[in-house]
Scaffold this motif. Structure first.
Motif, PDB file in Angstrom:
ATOM      1  N   GLY A 193     -21.702  -4.053  -5.531  1.00  0.00           N
ATOM      2  CA  GLY A 193     -21.119  -4.020  -4.189  1.00  0.00           C
ATOM      3  C   GLY A 193     -20.421  -5.316  -3.828  1.00  0.00           C
ATOM      4  N   ALA A 194     -21.009  -6.439  -4.227  1.00  0.00           N
ATOM      5  CA  ALA A 194     -20.402  -7.744  -3.940  1.00  0.00           C
ATOM      6  C   ALA A 194     -19.078  -7.892  -4.692  1.00  0.00           C
ATOM      7  CB  ALA A 194     -21.361  -8.870  -4.312  1.00  0.00           C
ATOM      8  N   ARG A 195     -19.060  -7.447  -5.950  1.00  0.00           N
ATOM      9  CA  ARG A 195     -17.800  -7.495  -6.719  1.00  0.00           C
ATOM     10  C   ARG A 195     -16.752  -6.578  -6.078  1.00  0.00           C
ATOM     11  NH1 ARG A 195     -21.500  -7.084 -10.937  1.00  0.00           N
ATOM     12  NH2 ARG A 195     -20.912  -4.901 -11.309  1.00  0.00           N
ATOM     13  N   THR A 196     -17.194  -5.421  -5.634  1.00  0.00           N
ATOM     14  CA  THR A 196     -16.280  -4.468  -4.986  1.00  0.00           C
ATOM     15  C   THR A 196     -15.761  -5.033  -3.667  1.00  0.00           C
ATOM     16  OG1 THR A 196     -17.400  -2.608  -6.035  1.00  0.00           O
ATOM     17  CG2 THR A 196     -16.078  -2.110  -4.088  1.00  0.00           C
ATOM     18  N   ALA A 197     -16.619  -5.723  -2.914  1.00  0.00           N
ATOM     19  CA  ALA A 197     -16.204  -6.330  -1.647  1.00  0.00           C
ATOM     20  C   ALA A 197     -15.141  -7.400  -1.879  1.00  0.00           C
ATOM     21  CB  ALA A 197     -17.409  -6.918  -0.912  1.00  0.00           C
ATOM     22  N   GLU A 198     -15.294  -8.168  -2.953  1.00  0.00           N
ATOM     23  CA  GLU A 198     -14.274  -9.173  -3.301  1.00  0.00           C
ATOM     24  C   GLU A 198     -12.931  -8.479  -3.548  1.00  0.00           C
ATOM     25  OE1 GLU A 198     -14.000 -12.524  -3.615  1.00  0.00           O
ATOM     26  OE2 GLU A 198     -16.019 -12.761  -2.775  1.00  0.00           O
ATOM     27  N   ARG A 199     -12.996  -7.416  -4.313  1.00  0.00           N
ATOM     28  CA  ARG A 199     -11.786  -6.656  -4.648  1.00  0.00           C
ATOM     29  C   ARG A 199     -11.170  -6.026  -3.401  1.00  0.00           C
ATOM     30  NH1 ARG A 199     -11.984  -1.914  -9.007  1.00  0.00           N
ATOM     31  NH2 ARG A 199      -9.752  -1.615  -9.118  1.00  0.00           N
ATOM     32  N   SER A 200     -12.015  -5.419  -2.585  1.00  0.00           N
ATOM     33  CA  SER A 200     -11.500  -4.745  -1.386  1.00  0.00           C
ATOM     34  C   SER A 200     -10.937  -5.750  -0.381  1.00  0.00           C
ATOM     35  CB  SER A 200     -12.562  -3.846  -0.745  1.00  0.00           C
ATOM     36  OG  SER A 200     -13.651  -4.582  -0.237  1.00  0.00           O
ATOM     37  N   GLN A 201     -11.522  -6.960  -0.321  1.00  0.00           N
ATOM     38  CA  GLN A 201     -10.985  -7.971   0.596  1.00  0.00           C
ATOM     39  C   GLN A 201      -9.593  -8.402   0.158  1.00  0.00           C
ATOM     40  OE1 GLN A 201     -12.566  -9.023   3.606  1.00  0.00           O
ATOM     41  NE2 GLN A 201     -10.397  -9.509   3.862  1.00  0.00           N
ATOM     42  N   ARG A 202      -9.384  -8.506  -1.143  1.00  0.00           N
ATOM     43  CA  ARG A 202      -8.031  -8.835  -1.636  1.00  0.00           C
ATOM     44  C   ARG A 202      -7.049  -7.728  -1.239  1.00  0.00           C
ATOM     45  NH1 ARG A 202     -11.011 -10.616  -6.129  1.00  0.00           N
ATOM     46  NH2 ARG A 202     -10.514  -8.746  -7.340  1.00  0.00           N
ATOM     47  N   ILE A 203      -7.486  -6.473  -1.313  1.00  0.00           N
ATOM     48  CA  ILE A 203      -6.627  -5.343  -0.923  1.00  0.00           C
ATOM     49  C   ILE A 203      -6.313  -5.411   0.567  1.00  0.00           C
ATOM     50  CG2 ILE A 203      -6.592  -2.823  -0.615  1.00  0.00           C
ATOM     51  CD1 ILE A 203      -8.186  -2.682  -3.304  1.00  0.00           C
ATOM     52  N   VAL A 204      -7.338  -5.618   1.390  1.00  0.00           N
ATOM     53  CA  VAL A 204      -7.150  -5.710   2.845  1.00  0.00           C
ATOM     54  C   VAL A 204      -6.193  -6.852   3.178  1.00  0.00           C
ATOM     55  CG1 VAL A 204      -8.339  -6.300   5.018  1.00  0.00           C
ATOM     56  CG2 VAL A 204      -9.331  -4.598   3.455  1.00  0.00           C
ATOM     57  N   ASP A 205      -6.412  -8.005   2.564  1.00  0.00           N
ATOM     58  CA  ASP A 205      -5.530  -9.156   2.810  1.00  0.00           C
ATOM     59  C   ASP A 205      -4.096  -8.851   2.390  1.00  0.00           C
ATOM     60  OD1 ASP A 205      -7.705 -10.559   3.790  1.00  0.00           O
ATOM     61  OD2 ASP A 205      -7.970 -11.775   1.978  1.00  0.00           O
ATOM     62  N   SER A 206      -3.933  -8.126   1.300  1.00  0.00           N
ATOM     63  CA  SER A 206      -2.593  -7.772   0.819  1.00  0.00           C
ATOM     64  C   SER A 206      -1.886  -6.830   1.793  1.00  0.00           C
ATOM     65  CB  SER A 206      -2.702  -7.121  -0.559  1.00  0.00           C
ATOM     66  OG  SER A 206      -1.442  -6.655  -0.978  1.00  0.00           O
ATOM     67  N   VAL A 207      -2.602  -5.817   2.275  1.00  0.00           N
ATOM     68  CA  VAL A 207      -2.000  -4.875   3.229  1.00  0.00           C
ATOM     69  C   VAL A 207      -1.611  -5.617   4.512  1.00  0.00           C
ATOM     70  CG1 VAL A 207      -2.430  -2.831   4.674  1.00  0.00           C
ATOM     71  CG2 VAL A 207      -3.151  -2.831   2.267  1.00  0.00           C
ATOM     72  N   HIS A 208      -2.493  -6.471   4.995  1.00  0.00           N
ATOM     73  CA  HIS A 208      -2.169  -7.251   6.199  1.00  0.00           C
ATOM     74  C   HIS A 208      -0.994  -8.193   5.930  1.00  0.00           C
ATOM     75  CE1 HIS A 208      -6.478  -6.670   7.931  1.00  0.00           C
ATOM     76  NE2 HIS A 208      -5.692  -5.646   8.187  1.00  0.00           N
ATOM     77  N   GLY A 209      -0.997  -8.824   4.767  1.00  0.00           N
ATOM     78  CA  GLY A 209       0.092  -9.735   4.408  1.00  0.00           C
ATOM     79  C   GLY A 209       1.433  -9.031   4.352  1.00  0.00           C
ATOM     80  N   GLN A 210       1.443  -7.826   3.781  1.00  0.00           N
ATOM     81  CA  GLN A 210       2.692  -7.058   3.708  1.00  0.00           C
ATOM     82  C   GLN A 210       3.213  -6.739   5.109  1.00  0.00           C
ATOM     83  OE1 GLN A 210       1.805  -3.679   1.215  1.00  0.00           O
ATOM     84  NE2 GLN A 210       1.338  -4.983  -0.533  1.00  0.00           N
ATOM     85  N   ALA A 211       2.312  -6.401   6.016  1.00  0.00           N
ATOM     86  CA  ALA A 211       2.732  -6.112   7.395  1.00  0.00           C
ATOM     87  C   ALA A 211       3.309  -7.362   8.045  1.00  0.00           C
ATOM     88  CB  ALA A 211       1.554  -5.577   8.205  1.00  0.00           C
ATOM     89  N   LEU A 212       2.639  -8.478   7.873  1.00  0.00           N
ATOM     90  CA  LEU A 212       3.113  -9.721   8.490  1.00  0.00           C
ATOM     91  C   LEU A 212       4.388 -10.240   7.834  1.00  0.00           C
ATOM     92  CD1 LEU A 212      -0.321 -11.459   9.080  1.00  0.00           C
ATOM     93  CD2 LEU A 212       1.187 -10.419  10.806  1.00  0.00           C
ATOM     94  N   ASP A 213       4.560  -9.957   6.533  1.00  0.00           N
ATOM     95  CA  ASP A 213       5.780 -10.370   5.837  1.00  0.00           C
ATOM     96  C   ASP A 213       7.024  -9.677   6.391  1.00  0.00           C
ATOM     97  OD1 ASP A 213       4.416 -12.122   4.226  1.00  0.00           O
ATOM     98  OD2 ASP A 213       4.399 -10.801   2.454  1.00  0.00           O
ATOM     99  N   ALA A 214       6.830  -8.568   7.101  1.00  0.00           N
ATOM    100  CA  ALA A 214       7.967  -7.860   7.702  1.00  0.00           C
ATOM    101  C   ALA A 214       8.508  -8.601   8.930  1.00  0.00           C
ATOM    102  CB  ALA A 214       7.551  -6.432   8.084  1.00  0.00           C
ATOM    103  N   LEU A 215       7.754  -9.591   9.411  1.00  0.00           N
ATOM    104  CA  LEU A 215       8.200 -10.370  10.574  1.00  0.00           C
ATOM    105  C   LEU A 215       8.989 -11.585  10.122  1.00  0.00           C
ATOM    106  CD1 LEU A 215       4.862 -10.404  12.628  1.00  0.00           C
ATOM    107  CD2 LEU A 215       6.874  -8.972  13.021  1.00  0.00           C
ATOM    108  N   PRO A 216       9.930 -12.027  10.940  1.00  0.00           N
ATOM    109  CA  PRO A 216      10.644 -13.270  10.607  1.00  0.00           C
ATOM    110  C   PRO A 216       9.649 -14.432  10.504  1.00  0.00           C
ATOM    111  CG  PRO A 216      11.722 -12.119  12.426  1.00  0.00           C
ATOM    112  CD  PRO A 216      10.419 -11.413  12.175  1.00  0.00           C
ATOM    113  N   ASP A 217       9.891 -15.337   9.563  1.00  0.00           N
ATOM    114  CA  ASP A 217       8.969 -16.450   9.297  1.00  0.00           C
ATOM    115  C   ASP A 217       8.477 -17.160  10.552  1.00  0.00           C
ATOM    116  OD1 ASP A 217       9.107 -15.984   6.597  1.00  0.00           O
ATOM    117  OD2 ASP A 217      10.603 -17.544   6.217  1.00  0.00           O
TER     118      ASP A 217
END
Length: 161
Positions: free
Chosen positions: A103-127
């Motif tokens: 579960g801890a390994r999966t949480a690490e993986r899922s946090q990277r996914i969550v951060d990536s999805v959030h990052g992609q959304a924020l990347d759509a905004l001007p710097d």
């Protein structure tokens, strides 16, 4: 019959803007987490259970889940071998949700996914606007829009007849 004119909008439709973007973000998050067999709720429970000894009830409050949803979520985590219910070390009547090594390994993986999805959304905004957007959204979420209004009382049906 005379055509009626709709009222003039004096403000942007904030409800639509927040609802729509939140819905799209949730669907993207769900699709991304599904690739590793998780839901957003499962991710939430894993991450917060790793922060310290927490009961099912405490985790439900953090994740804004009702009791039934929380039970279903923990059942799914247990079935997947990611977490288990254990007696609390401080209160023998309470049961905590303990995350397994898998579960801890999966949480690490899922946090990277969550951060990536959030990052992609924020990347759509001007710097120059990202930090301002997040600061202002945080200001709304922690201030004026931090507490929902109580649900209106239901009115009794009036019987005709």
């Amino acid at each position: 019959m005379t055509a009626m004119t709709p009222p003039t909008r004096t403000q942007p439709d904030l409800s639509y803007l927040l609802d729509h973007t939140s819905h799209v973000l949730r669907t993207r998050m769900a699709a991304a987490l599904a690739e590793i067999g998780l839901t957003a709720r499962m991710h939430c429970v894993l991450v917060h259970a790793l922060e310290g000894e927490r009961t099912q009830s405490e985790l439900a409050g953090i994740g804004d889940m009702d009791k039934t949803t929380m039970v279903v979520t923990v059942d799914a985590l247990e079935k997947a071998g990611l977490a288990e219910r254990r007696p609390s070390s401080t209160d023998r009547r309470a049961r905590i949700i303990a995350v397994t090594e898998k579960g801890a390994r999966t949480a690490e993986r899922s946090q990277r996914i969550v951060d990536s999805v959030h990052g992609q959304a924020l990347d759509a905004l001007p710097d120059g606007d990202r930090e301002t957007f997040l600061r202002l959204l945080d200001h709304l979420a922690g201030g004026h829009l931090s507490t929902p209004s109580p649900a209106p009382a239901r009115r009794a049906r009036q019987h005709s007849g």
